[in-house]
Design a protein around this motif. Structure first.
Motif, PDB file in Angstrom:
ATOM      1  N   SER A  32       6.470  -2.918   3.599  1.00 21.45           N
ATOM      2  CA  SER A  32       6.897  -1.407   3.984  1.00 21.45           C
ATOM      3  C   SER A  32       6.479  -1.471   5.311  1.00 21.45           C
ATOM      4  O   SER A  32       7.347  -0.998   6.257  1.00 21.45           O
ATOM      5  N   VAL A  92       0.896   5.054   1.768  1.00 23.52           N
ATOM      6  CA  VAL A  92       1.122   3.879   0.704  1.00 23.52           C
ATOM      7  C   VAL A  92      -0.423   3.207   0.390  1.00 23.52           C
ATOM      8  O   VAL A  92      -0.641   2.729  -0.669  1.00 23.52           O
ATOM      9  N   TYR A  93      -1.219   2.918   1.277  1.00 22.22           N
ATOM     10  CA  TYR A  93      -2.364   2.168   1.198  1.00 22.22           C
ATOM     11  C   TYR A  93      -3.487   3.169   0.643  1.00 22.22           C
ATOM     12  O   TYR A  93      -4.663   2.608   0.283  1.00 22.22           O
ATOM     13  N   ASP A  97       3.668   4.101  -3.423  1.00 18.82           N
ATOM     14  CA  ASP A  97       4.166   2.783  -3.265  1.00 18.82           C
ATOM     15  C   ASP A  97       5.754   2.533  -3.745  1.00 18.82           C
ATOM     16  O   ASP A  97       5.991   1.447  -3.581  1.00 18.82           O
ATOM     17  N   GLN A 157       7.976   5.756  -0.301  1.00 19.67           N
ATOM     18  CA  GLN A 157       7.950   5.345   1.010  1.00 19.67           C
ATOM     19  C   GLN A 157       8.940   6.016   1.856  1.00 19.67           C
ATOM     20  O   GLN A 157       8.582   6.413   3.008  1.00 19.67           O
TER      21      GLN A 157
END
Length: 197
Positions: A51, A109-110, A115, A120
């Motif tokens: 991404s 996302v992280y 995710d 996203q």
């Protein structure tokens, strides 16, 4: 430099004067958003890139298309004498906007663990919104600067020419040049606001 009511517009007058610029900025920006999201979706689903890599590729392509729109449509009447400086500043502020956008996406996302492709996209929208405000302010303030131009006001009186400061007033030659440049930029802002009335 003396200021009058005509040269010191109210906030409502300033916002009215900026409304056309905001609309054109939005048109160019929306075309960039379409390019950005299309390339992001293709990189994410077609090429199966991560991404953040997809976002960086999409944003770089959108930056290129947006520069063409801003330079040749929205800010075509602005100072283009120093194209190298303009492009350097545009890339610098666009890169900062890309870092803002990518930072929001990376955080979602992280750190938050959002995710899926649609999560996203939502994070990309949020990052793009924050980055767009940053870009608008920086482009109009530092990248596409206005040229000072002597004009005749609505009351048929010429606009007051800024008087350059003498070295005695400014302290030294470099300071005098800086003061003169600042006065010219202020005069250009006043002229732009007077035209908006």
């Amino acid at each position: 430099m003396a200021t009058t009511a005509a040269s010191n517009p109210s906030l409502a007058q300033r916002l009215r004067g900026m409304s056309g610029e905001v609309v054109k900025f939005a048109v160019v920006g929306l075309s960039g958003v379409v390019v950005n999201f299309a390339v992001f979706w293709i990189c994410l689903n077609g090429f199966h890139l991560a991404s953040l890599r997809s976002n960086i590729a999409a944003t770089l392509i959108a930056i290129t298309t947006n520069y063409l729109g801003y330079r040749y449509w929205l800010y075509r009447d602005r100072d283009a004498a120093s194209r190298k400086r303009e492009i350097t500043l545009f890339l610098l502020f666009s890169g900062a906007g890309m870092l803002i956008e990518t930072g929001v996406l990376g955080f979602s996302v992280y750190v938050l663990g959002l995710d899926s492709h649609f999560e996203q996209l939502a994070a990309k929208v949020a990052g793009l919104a924050v980055a767009t405000v940053f870009r608008f302010v920086s482009y109009r303030t530092w990248v596409f600067t206005a040229l000072p131009e002597p004009t005749v006001g609505a009351d048929s009186q010429p606009a007051a020419e800024p008087q350059p400061a003498t070295p005695a007033e400014a302290g030294s030659e470099p300071e005098a040049a800086l003061v003169t440049q600042a006065e010219l930029l202020l005069a250009a802002q006043e002229i732009r606001y007077a035209k908006a009335e």
